[in-house]
Design a protein around this motif. Structure first.
Motif, short mmCIF file in Angstrom:
data_model
loop_
_atom_site.label_atom_id
_atom_site.label_comp_id
_atom_site.label_asym_id
_atom_site.label_seq_id
_atom_site.Cartn_x
_atom_site.Cartn_y
_atom_site.Cartn_z
N CYS A 1 5.54 11.94 13.23
CA CYS A 1 5.77 11.63 11.82
C CYS A 1 7.19 11.89 11.33
O CYS A 1 7.50 11.61 10.17
CB CYS A 1 4.77 12.39 10.95
SG CYS A 1 3.06 11.96 11.33
N LYS B 1 3.47 10.95 -1.45
CA LYS B 1 2.28 10.67 -0.63
C LYS B 1 1.03 10.46 -1.47
O LYS B 1 0.10 9.78 -1.03
CB LYS B 1 2.07 11.79 0.39
CG LYS B 1 3.03 11.72 1.58
CD LYS B 1 2.64 12.69 2.67
CE LYS B 1 3.48 12.50 3.92
NZ LYS B 1 4.90 12.85 3.75
N HIS C 1 -0.16 9.00 3.83
CA HIS C 1 0.67 9.45 4.93
C HIS C 1 0.84 8.28 5.90
O HIS C 1 -0.10 7.89 6.58
CB HIS C 1 0.03 10.65 5.64
CG HIS C 1 0.96 11.35 6.59
ND1 HIS C 1 2.13 10.79 7.03
CD2 HIS C 1 0.88 12.56 7.19
CE1 HIS C 1 2.74 11.62 7.84
NE2 HIS C 1 1.99 12.71 7.96
N THR C 2 2.05 7.75 5.96
CA THR C 2 2.33 6.55 6.75
C THR C 2 2.91 6.87 8.13
O THR C 2 3.59 6.04 8.73
CB THR C 2 3.28 5.63 5.98
OG1 THR C 2 4.45 6.37 5.59
CG2 THR C 2 2.62 5.07 4.73
N SER D 1 6.67 7.61 7.17
CA SER D 1 6.57 8.51 6.01
C SER D 1 7.91 9.12 5.62
O SER D 1 8.23 9.23 4.43
CB SER D 1 5.54 9.61 6.29
OG SER D 1 5.93 10.41 7.39
N SER E 1 9.78 8.63 2.06
CA SER E 1 10.14 9.82 1.27
C SER E 1 11.62 9.79 0.90
O SER E 1 11.99 10.14 -0.22
CB SER E 1 9.84 11.09 2.07
OG SER E 1 8.46 11.31 2.20
#
Length: 426
Positions: A189, A360, A365-366, A370, A374
């Motif tokens: 992530c 988020k 949550h990608t 993510s 962000s």
């Protein structure tokens, strides 16, 4: 430390950026929170999927003959990269196809621009691409594997369409790149920040003069959702009830989303920066951390990898913790993960933390996208000084009492890795 461009070192600037998420192609709205953008997946769990207009854009993009077989992860990256190049003034995202006689915009490119029309992209200097994705071509890989189990064979295109490198290479192709690197990264992530850190290093070293860097992920498949549910972290809340709630405590409110964000980066000398007449978004520092712990899904209660990454990012930016005006959290809504990140922040900032922000609860949550989403959110806050207040009880800030000029952005992932970015407006 100084804010003066005339006294500053050479800097990496964000010339343009693009994104696609559960909010569509737009930035988060201002004012009162809209209705929940989350929907219910056929498996019954809430997800942050693309809304109908963005989904239509994906469908239209897939009409391009070269793009029909591409994984959704790649298509989302193309959409975000086109926005970023257009905003940077590098071109309109329409690919220049040298195979077409007479060279010029591809005559078979049926996808309409996602931004105002400008001349096609012709690079006067090498353009490099660096894209992060945790899982890469998730949907296509699962489709090919299902076909193999059913028929015992796979199409010729199975391998090239599912290698991680095909993400960056197709972004480079669509941008009309001729020469320059096309790099794909996977560090769970924090993958997007790995890509941005690599891009910043190459620009500083003079190995490239322009970079498209960011992250993309399309993980909303039955198998991937089953994996997330098996870990025991998935939100029990309904899609309409704001099911992803960073900083809200128990129960865990992790919700999977899809999306991409890409940034157009350039490196400016002090003289070039001083000559700029408009505010600049500066990628001031990118730091990394790692925890060598037994659990590859967990992290220490103190968030040691966060601490390492934050300190490195601050050092690169020549800043102290007192210079940070806000933090965009990684905070996925898992009680242990949320608590560890805040413990790491207290170790660096002391008991009084800067305002804590998150997107988020709007985009889910990608995974590998993510961190990029962000950072895009952090840039939006720097430019607008506004963000939506969360419609649930949390420690996320709703207002601040001073201007926000420097933001720390965190990301972390399975395997004990973390990454942090400092972005500022000058």
């Amino acid at each position: 430390m100084t804010n003066s461009r005339t006294e500053a070192e050479a800097i990496t600037v964000i010339r343009g950026r693009g994104r696609v998420s559960a909010l569509g192609l737009a930035l988060p709205p201002s004012g009162v929170a809209p209705s929940s953008p989350f929907t219910t997946h056929p498996t019954g769990v809430p997800v942050a999927a693309l809304p109908a207009p963005a989904e239509a854009a994906v469908t239209e993009l897939r009409r391009h003959p070269s793009y029909r077989q591409l994984d959704r992860t790649v298509l989302l990256a193309l959409m975000a990269a086109r926005q970023a190049t257009a905003q940077a003034g590098w071109g309109n995202g329409e690919m220049v196809d040298s195979r077409v006689e007479g060279a010029g915009p591809s005559h078979h490119h049926s996808t309409p621009p996602l931004h105002p029309t400008t001349p096609p992209l012709h690079q006067s200097s090498p353009l490099a691409v660096s894209i992060g994705s945790s899982r890469g071509a998730t949907g296509r890989l699962e489709e090919f594997h299902a076909g193999f189990l059913a028929e015992g064979s796979v199409p010729v295109a199975a391998s090239p369409l599912t290698t991680l490198g095909n993400v960056a290479s197709w972004v480079a192709y669509d941008a009309g790149q001729h020469g320059g690197a096309a790099l794909s990264h996977s560090s769970t992530c924090s993958s997007a920040f790995q890509a941005l850190g690599n891009a910043r290093a190459w620009l500083k070293a003079g190995m490239a003069t322009r970079f498209l860097a960011g992250g993309t992920e399309a993980p909303l498949t039955d198998f991937t959702l089953a994996q997330m549910r098996a870990i025991g972290i998935y939100s029990p809340l309904a899609a309409a009830d704001w099911p992803c709630r960073p900083g809200a405590g128990r129960p865990s409110t992790f919700v999977l989303g899809e999306g991409a964000a890409v940034f157009s980066l350039e490196h400016l000398s002090a003289a070039q920066a001083a000559a700029e007449t408009s505010p600049l978004l500066v990628l001031a520092g990118v730091g990394f951390g790692f925890e060598a712990i037994g659990s590859k899904t967990g992290l220490s209660p103190e968030g040691q990898h966060f601490q390492q990454a934050i300190r490195e990012a601050l050092a690169q930016a020549n800043l102290t913790s007192a210079d940070i005006d806000a933090v965009v959290l990684h905070s996925p809504g898992t009680p242990a993960g949320d608590a560890a990140e805040r413990a790491a922040l207290r170790a660096i900032f002391g008991p009084t933390l800067p305002p804590l922000l998150s997107n988020k609860w709007l985009v889910g949550h990608t995974l590998g996208a993510s961190a990029a989403l962000s950072l895009d959110f952090a840039c939006h806050v720097l430019e607008s000084q506004q963000w939506l207040p969360a419609p649930f009880t949390t420690d996320l800030a709703s207002i601040v009492d001073k201007p926000i000029r420097r933001i720390l952005v965190n990301a972390a992932g399975f395997g004990g890795n973390a990454a942090s970015v400092v972005v500022s407006q000058q």
